[in-house]
Design an enzyme around this catalytic site. Structure first.
Site, PDB file in Angstrom:
ATOM      1  N   LYS A   1       0.843  -1.203   0.000  1.00  0.00           N
ATOM      2  CA  LYS A   1       0.000   0.000   0.000  1.00  0.00           C
ATOM      3  C   LYS A   1       0.880   1.255   0.000  1.00  0.00           C
ATOM      4  O   LYS A   1       2.102   1.173   0.212  1.00  0.00           O
ATOM      5  CB  LYS A   1      -0.919  -0.044   1.221  1.00  0.00           C
ATOM      6  CG  LYS A   1      -1.906  -1.219   1.203  1.00  0.00           C
ATOM      7  CD  LYS A   1      -2.760  -1.251   2.469  1.00  0.00           C
ATOM      8  CE  LYS A   1      -3.743  -2.403   2.449  1.00  0.00           C
ATOM      9  NZ  LYS A   1      -4.596  -2.420   3.672  1.00  0.00           N
TER      10      LYS A   1
ATOM     11  N   TYR B   1     -12.088  -2.842  -3.006  1.00  0.00           N
ATOM     12  CA  TYR B   1     -12.634  -2.920  -1.644  1.00  0.00           C
ATOM     13  C   TYR B   1     -14.153  -2.937  -1.630  1.00  0.00           C
ATOM     14  O   TYR B   1     -14.764  -2.568  -0.633  1.00  0.00           O
ATOM     15  CB  TYR B   1     -12.082  -1.772  -0.798  1.00  0.00           C
ATOM     16  CG  TYR B   1     -10.674  -2.026  -0.290  1.00  0.00           C
ATOM     17  CD1 TYR B   1     -10.371  -3.185   0.435  1.00  0.00           C
ATOM     18  CD2 TYR B   1      -9.649  -1.118  -0.512  1.00  0.00           C
ATOM     19  CE1 TYR B   1      -9.083  -3.426   0.908  1.00  0.00           C
ATOM     20  CE2 TYR B   1      -8.353  -1.352  -0.045  1.00  0.00           C
ATOM     21  CZ  TYR B   1      -8.088  -2.506   0.674  1.00  0.00           C
ATOM     22  OH  TYR B   1      -6.813  -2.755   1.146  1.00  0.00           O
TER      23      TYR B   1
ATOM     24  N   PHE C   1     -15.367   2.848   7.529  1.00  0.00           N
ATOM     25  CA  PHE C   1     -14.005   3.252   7.143  1.00  0.00           C
ATOM     26  C   PHE C   1     -13.787   3.224   5.626  1.00  0.00           C
ATOM     27  O   PHE C   1     -12.679   3.503   5.163  1.00  0.00           O
ATOM     28  CB  PHE C   1     -12.954   2.375   7.843  1.00  0.00           C
ATOM     29  CG  PHE C   1     -13.120   0.890   7.592  1.00  0.00           C
ATOM     30  CD1 PHE C   1     -12.630   0.295   6.434  1.00  0.00           C
ATOM     31  CD2 PHE C   1     -13.762   0.084   8.531  1.00  0.00           C
ATOM     32  CE1 PHE C   1     -12.775  -1.070   6.204  1.00  0.00           C
ATOM     33  CE2 PHE C   1     -13.916  -1.286   8.304  1.00  0.00           C
ATOM     34  CZ  PHE C   1     -13.429  -1.856   7.141  1.00  0.00           C
TER      35      PHE C   1
ATOM     36  N   ARG D   1      -1.211 -14.746   3.575  1.00  0.00           N
ATOM     37  CA  ARG D   1      -1.991 -14.096   4.637  1.00  0.00           C
ATOM     38  C   ARG D   1      -1.288 -14.249   5.983  1.00  0.00           C
ATOM     39  O   ARG D   1      -1.262 -13.333   6.798  1.00  0.00           O
ATOM     40  CB  ARG D   1      -3.392 -14.709   4.728  1.00  0.00           C
ATOM     41  CG  ARG D   1      -4.294 -14.371   3.574  1.00  0.00           C
ATOM     42  CD  ARG D   1      -4.889 -12.986   3.673  1.00  0.00           C
ATOM     43  NE  ARG D   1      -5.880 -12.854   4.715  1.00  0.00           N
ATOM     44  CZ  ARG D   1      -6.662 -11.780   4.865  1.00  0.00           C
ATOM     45  NH1 ARG D   1      -6.535 -10.739   4.047  1.00  0.00           N
ATOM     46  NH2 ARG D   1      -7.541 -11.729   5.829  1.00  0.00           N
TER      47      ARG D   1
ATOM     48  N   THR E   1      -5.067  -8.083  10.562  1.00  0.00           N
ATOM     49  CA  THR E   1      -5.405  -6.772   9.975  1.00  0.00           C
ATOM     50  C   THR E   1      -4.870  -5.605  10.798  1.00  0.00           C
ATOM     51  O   THR E   1      -4.356  -4.632  10.244  1.00  0.00           O
ATOM     52  CB  THR E   1      -6.942  -6.662   9.825  1.00  0.00           C
ATOM     53  OG1 THR E   1      -7.398  -7.780   9.061  1.00  0.00           O
ATOM     54  CG2 THR E   1      -7.338  -5.372   9.134  1.00  0.00           C
TER      55      THR E   1
ATOM     56  N   ARG F   1       3.037  -7.046   8.941  1.00  0.00           N
ATOM     57  CA  ARG F   1       2.341  -6.002   9.698  1.00  0.00           C
ATOM     58  C   ARG F   1       2.843  -5.950  11.140  1.00  0.00           C
ATOM     59  O   ARG F   1       3.001  -4.865  11.712  1.00  0.00           O
ATOM     60  CB  ARG F   1       0.833  -6.242   9.660  1.00  0.00           C
ATOM     61  CG  ARG F   1       0.210  -5.938   8.298  1.00  0.00           C
ATOM     62  CD  ARG F   1      -1.220  -6.452   8.226  1.00  0.00           C
ATOM     63  NE  ARG F   1      -1.912  -6.047   7.002  1.00  0.00           N
ATOM     64  CZ  ARG F   1      -3.079  -6.566   6.616  1.00  0.00           C
ATOM     65  NH1 ARG F   1      -3.664  -7.500   7.343  1.00  0.00           N
ATOM     66  NH2 ARG F   1      -3.645  -6.154   5.489  1.00  0.00           N
TER      67      ARG F   1
ATOM     68  N   ASN G   1      -1.661  -0.314   7.467  1.00  0.00           N
ATOM     69  CA  ASN G   1      -1.177  -1.683   7.703  1.00  0.00           C
ATOM     70  C   ASN G   1      -0.377  -2.248   6.524  1.00  0.00           C
ATOM     71  O   ASN G   1      -0.218  -3.456   6.378  1.00  0.00           O
ATOM     72  CB  ASN G   1      -2.314  -2.601   8.156  1.00  0.00           C
ATOM     73  CG  ASN G   1      -3.364  -2.814   7.089  1.00  0.00           C
ATOM     74  OD1 ASN G   1      -3.251  -2.300   5.979  1.00  0.00           O
ATOM     75  ND2 ASN G   1      -4.378  -3.581   7.416  1.00  0.00           N
TER      76      ASN G   1
ATOM     77  N   HIS H   1      -1.630  -5.552   1.380  1.00  0.00           N
ATOM     78  CA  HIS H   1      -2.866  -6.309   1.157  1.00  0.00           C
ATOM     79  C   HIS H   1      -2.513  -7.699   0.640  1.00  0.00           C
ATOM     80  O   HIS H   1      -1.580  -7.851  -0.137  1.00  0.00           O
ATOM     81  CB  HIS H   1      -3.743  -5.603   0.114  1.00  0.00           C
ATOM     82  CG  HIS H   1      -4.863  -6.467  -0.379  1.00  0.00           C
ATOM     83  ND1 HIS H   1      -6.055  -6.580   0.293  1.00  0.00           N
ATOM     84  CD2 HIS H   1      -4.944  -7.317  -1.445  1.00  0.00           C
ATOM     85  CE1 HIS H   1      -6.828  -7.451  -0.351  1.00  0.00           C
ATOM     86  NE2 HIS H   1      -6.171  -7.908  -1.408  1.00  0.00           N
TER      87      HIS H   1
ATOM     88  N   GLU I   1      -9.176 -10.558  -7.811  1.00  0.00           N
ATOM     89  CA  GLU I   1      -8.276  -9.416  -7.610  1.00  0.00           C
ATOM     90  C   GLU I   1      -7.170  -9.388  -8.675  1.00  0.00           C
ATOM     91  O   GLU I   1      -6.806  -8.322  -9.166  1.00  0.00           O
ATOM     92  CB  GLU I   1      -7.705  -9.445  -6.189  1.00  0.00           C
ATOM     93  CG  GLU I   1      -8.794  -9.159  -5.152  1.00  0.00           C
ATOM     94  CD  GLU I   1      -8.335  -9.253  -3.715  1.00  0.00           C
ATOM     95  OE1 GLU I   1      -9.121  -8.857  -2.827  1.00  0.00           O
ATOM     96  OE2 GLU I   1      -7.208  -9.729  -3.444  1.00  0.00           O
TER      97      GLU I   1
END
Ligand code: DAT
Ligand code: MG
Length: 149
Positions: free
Chosen positions: A9, A49, A57, A85, A91, A102, A112, A115, A126
């Site tokens: 990100k 998203y 949010f 993951r 998260t 993270r 964070n 993704h 995706e």
């Protein structure tokens, strides 16, 4: 063979963690099949998203993800979706385990860093959203026999 979508990100790019993050997936033994630096449009971010559209949010999430360049990538390997993951961590970086990306580099849920697709089906969606077919490269790593028996 499974593929997953991972994106550093804008905070991860600004924090100069791109190399660190690439290194973690590479040295784990996953195969890079797609990679690009992209400043996402609002449309792309909102699509990505979409499941969170009704969450409070959502607005700030889209603002954030469109605020600067993102490093989009596709990694391939057995079980790569779940494994990525795990490597990324929970998260909220405050509760992500140390040793995860993270957990090692973040403190705030809105920053964070990274993704990763949450399931094989999500990954397929995706990847199709972020990459054209001809941006994905099939290749045979010469180290494969040293990674898989
Ligand atoms: P993940 O990115 O771990 O798959 P998610 O899909 O539940 O998490 O949420 C997508 C992103 O939205 C997440 O990376 C950060 C942001 N987010 C999630 N929950 C949030 C919250 N309660 N407050 C602020 N941002 C949140
Ligand atoms: Mg998610």
């Amino acid at each position: 063979m499974e593929r997953t979508f991972v994106a550093v990100k804008p905070d991860g790019v600004q924090r100069q963690l791109v190399g660190e993050i690439l290194w973690r997936f590479e040295s784990k033994g996953f195969k890079l099949v797609g990679l690009k630096l992209i400043h996402p449009s609002r449309e792309l971010a909102e699509n990505h998203y979409d499941v969170h559209r009704e969450r409070p949010f959502f607005g700030s999430l889209v603002e954030f993800i469109t605020s600067g360049p993102v490093v989009a990538m596709v990694w391939e390997g057995y079980g790569v979706v779940a494994s990525a993951r795990k490597m990324i961590g929970a998260t909220n970086p405050l509760t992500s385990e140390p040793g995860t990306i993270r957990g090692d580099f973040g403190v705030n849920i809105g920053r964070n860093l990274i993704h990763g697709s949450d399931a094989v089906e999500t990954a397929q969606k995706e990847i199709a959203l972020w990459f054209k077919d001809d941006e994905l490269v099939s290749w045979e790593p010469t180290i494969k026999p040293w990674l898989y028996e």
